[in-house]
Design a protein around this motif. Structure first.
Motif, PDB file in Angstrom:
ATOM      1  N   PRO A   1      -6.190  -2.922   0.957  1.00 43.66           N
ATOM      2  CA  PRO A   1      -7.531  -3.052   0.380  1.00 43.66           C
ATOM      3  C   PRO A   1      -8.007  -4.501   0.249  1.00 43.66           C
ATOM      4  CG  PRO A   1      -6.252  -1.458  -0.860  1.00 43.66           C
ATOM      5  CD  PRO A   1      -5.299  -2.140   0.071  1.00 43.66           C
ATOM      6  N   LYS A   2      -7.072  -5.431   0.176  1.00 45.84           N
ATOM      7  CA  LYS A   2      -7.426  -6.844   0.052  1.00 45.84           C
ATOM      8  C   LYS A   2      -7.992  -7.404   1.350  1.00 45.84           C
ATOM      9  CE  LYS A   2      -5.271 -11.251  -1.300  1.00 45.84           C
ATOM     10  NZ  LYS A   2      -3.990 -11.893  -1.729  1.00 45.84           N
TER      11      LYS A   2
ATOM     12  N   SER B   1      -5.088   3.920   2.078  1.00 47.14           N
ATOM     13  CA  SER B   1      -4.440   3.399   0.877  1.00 47.14           C
ATOM     14  C   SER B   1      -4.827   4.263  -0.311  1.00 47.14           C
ATOM     15  CB  SER B   1      -4.847   1.942   0.613  1.00 47.14           C
ATOM     16  OG  SER B   1      -4.215   1.449  -0.562  1.00 47.14           O
TER      17      SER B   1
ATOM     18  N   THR C   1       0.822  -1.206   0.000  1.00 45.01           N
ATOM     19  CA  THR C   1       0.000   0.000   0.000  1.00 45.01           C
ATOM     20  C   THR C   1       0.854   1.253   0.000  1.00 45.01           C
ATOM     21  OG1 THR C   1      -2.049  -0.852   0.966  1.00 45.01           O
ATOM     22  CG2 THR C   1      -1.438   1.380   1.578  1.00 45.01           C
TER      23      THR C   1
ATOM     24  N   ASN D   1     -10.086   6.119   3.210  1.00 42.06           N
ATOM     25  CA  ASN D   1      -9.824   7.298   2.382  1.00 42.06           C
ATOM     26  C   ASN D   1     -11.094   8.041   2.001  1.00 42.06           C
ATOM     27  OD1 ASN D   1      -7.358   5.695   2.214  1.00 42.06           O
ATOM     28  ND2 ASN D   1      -6.731   7.090   0.578  1.00 42.06           N
TER      29      ASN D   1
ATOM     30  N   ASP E   1      -1.082  -5.345   1.704  1.00 40.15           N
ATOM     31  CA  ASP E   1      -2.103  -5.111   0.678  1.00 40.15           C
ATOM     32  C   ASP E   1      -3.411  -4.796   1.401  1.00 40.15           C
ATOM     33  OD1 ASP E   1      -3.748  -5.006  -1.501  1.00 40.15           O
ATOM     34  OD2 ASP E   1      -3.085  -6.903  -2.378  1.00 40.15           O
TER      35      ASP E   1
ATOM     36  N   ARG F   1     -10.684  -2.582   5.860  1.00 39.79           N
ATOM     37  CA  ARG F   1     -11.563  -1.487   5.468  1.00 39.79           C
ATOM     38  C   ARG F   1     -10.706  -0.235   5.274  1.00 39.79           C
ATOM     39  NH1 ARG F   1     -15.365   1.869   9.679  1.00 39.79           N
ATOM     40  NH2 ARG F   1     -15.952   3.546   8.247  1.00 39.79           N
ATOM     41  N   ILE F   2     -10.811   0.385   4.107  1.00 43.57           N
ATOM     42  CA  ILE F   2     -10.028   1.572   3.794  1.00 43.57           C
ATOM     43  C   ILE F   2     -10.868   2.818   4.061  1.00 43.57           C
ATOM     44  CG2 ILE F   2      -8.745   2.799   2.000  1.00 43.57           C
ATOM     45  CD1 ILE F   2      -7.517   0.119   2.945  1.00 43.57           C
TER      46      ILE F   2
END
Length: 316
Positions: A285-286, A219, A190, A292, A283, A289-290
């Motif tokens: 987003p894999k 991310s 990320t 942004n 990683d 919880r993002i």
């Protein structure tokens, strides 16, 4: 738990590589009264008009408690080595509790330091993990008087490609158009820009209820060493000089150095946690919880960050 806004913010490590973009974002938010915590022996220069509180190099709990009185939130942005040595991080937490601070932001800003994959590979991740566990324990014991928000943002590519700031942290030298490629070069990790990380801290403090006792995963995008180098070659129009290396013996050597007390091995270990073929859960987003979008962070892209790094190198 109080729903009152967090207004008085004090930041430790304001001029370090982690703290500088966070300080800029804090000072740009008009609803905050921002104070800087520094060591009395420091020669750092701070923006005019910003209140500064000094403590001795010993960072005693008593001094820190006095400095934190009247503060709603403490943001710790001290660089990697100081914050993980001599229980400094724990003393800062104890002082925040004693001073009645409402929100604590620990010096995370990298991996998920509660992830056993990260903690096994890099000792500093394990140290920061213990700090976050201690913070969670103290927050629970306070019955809601103290809350926390931590940030995991991966690597700052804008910082990593600026040699004046990072010393070519990822092994990519934009000025000389050369790079070290570890293993396959295809490990996903990320990226969050330093500016978006600072903005995320501000936005989280402006939403205290939503971000109470939360790990905030950021991310801007996920990339690999090969993708970064490909973007650099495309935008410079030049084939770069690439040196390929195997990370396994290097990881063993670096870990041995660290275990024997050589803390200069810390940053090379951190580098390999991103670019080597190892899995430390980067990683985001894999698996996570993002935040942004929820925090309203502007979109960033690999080619844009690379373009700005090339322009910086051409000016230097």
């Amino acid at each position: 738990m109080s729903s009152a806004p967090l207004t008085n913010i004090i930041i430790a490590g304001a001029t370090d590589s982690v703290g500088a973009p966070i300080l800029s974002a804090l000072l740009a938010e008009p609803s905050f009264n921002t104070t800087i915590l520094t060591r009395a022996s420091s020669s750092a220069k701070f923006p005019t008009g910003v209140p500064v509180k000094s403590v001795s190099d010993a960072y005693t709990v008593e001094e820190l408690t006095s400095a934190f009185e009247g503060q709603d939130a403490v943001v710790v942005a001290l660089s990697t080595t100081p914050v993980t040595k001599d229980d400094l991080a724990l003393r800062i937490i104890d002082a925040a509790v004693a001073a009645g601070v409402k929100r604590f932001v620990p010096s995370e800003f990298g991996a998920d330091n509660l992830d056993p994959r990260a903690r096994k590979l890099v000792p500093v991740y394990d140290s920061k993990g213990r700090t976050l566990e201690y913070l969670q324990k103290k927050a629970k014991e306070s019955n809601g008087a103290l809350t926390w928000t931590s940030f995991a943002c991966g690597s700052w590519l804008d910082w990593a490609l600026d040699p004046a700031k990072s010393g070519n942290f990822l092994g990519i030298d934009v000025k000389n158009k050369s790079a070290t490629l570890w293993d396959s070069g295809n490990n996903n990790f990320t990226i969050t820009t330093s500016g978006n990380t600072g903005l995320a801290v501000v936005r989280a403090l402006l939403k205290p209820e939503e971000t109470t006792n939360k790990q905030i995963f950021l991310s801007d995008f996920v990339t690999t060493s090969n993708e970064i180098i490909a973007s650099l070659e495309k935008q410079t129009g030049v084939k770069w000089n690439i040196t390929k290396r195997d990370s396994k013996p290097e990881l063993l050597t670096l870990r041995k150095r660290f275990d024997e007390g050589d803390y200069n091995a810390t940053y090379p270990l951190l580098t390999l946690s991103f670019v080597a073929d190892v899995d430390v859960g980067y990683d985001f987003p894999k698996e996570r919880r993002i935040w942004n979008e929820q925090l309203g962070l502007p979109a960033q892209y690999l080619d844009k960050v690379v373009k700005e790094a090339i322009e910086l190198a051409n000016r230097s």
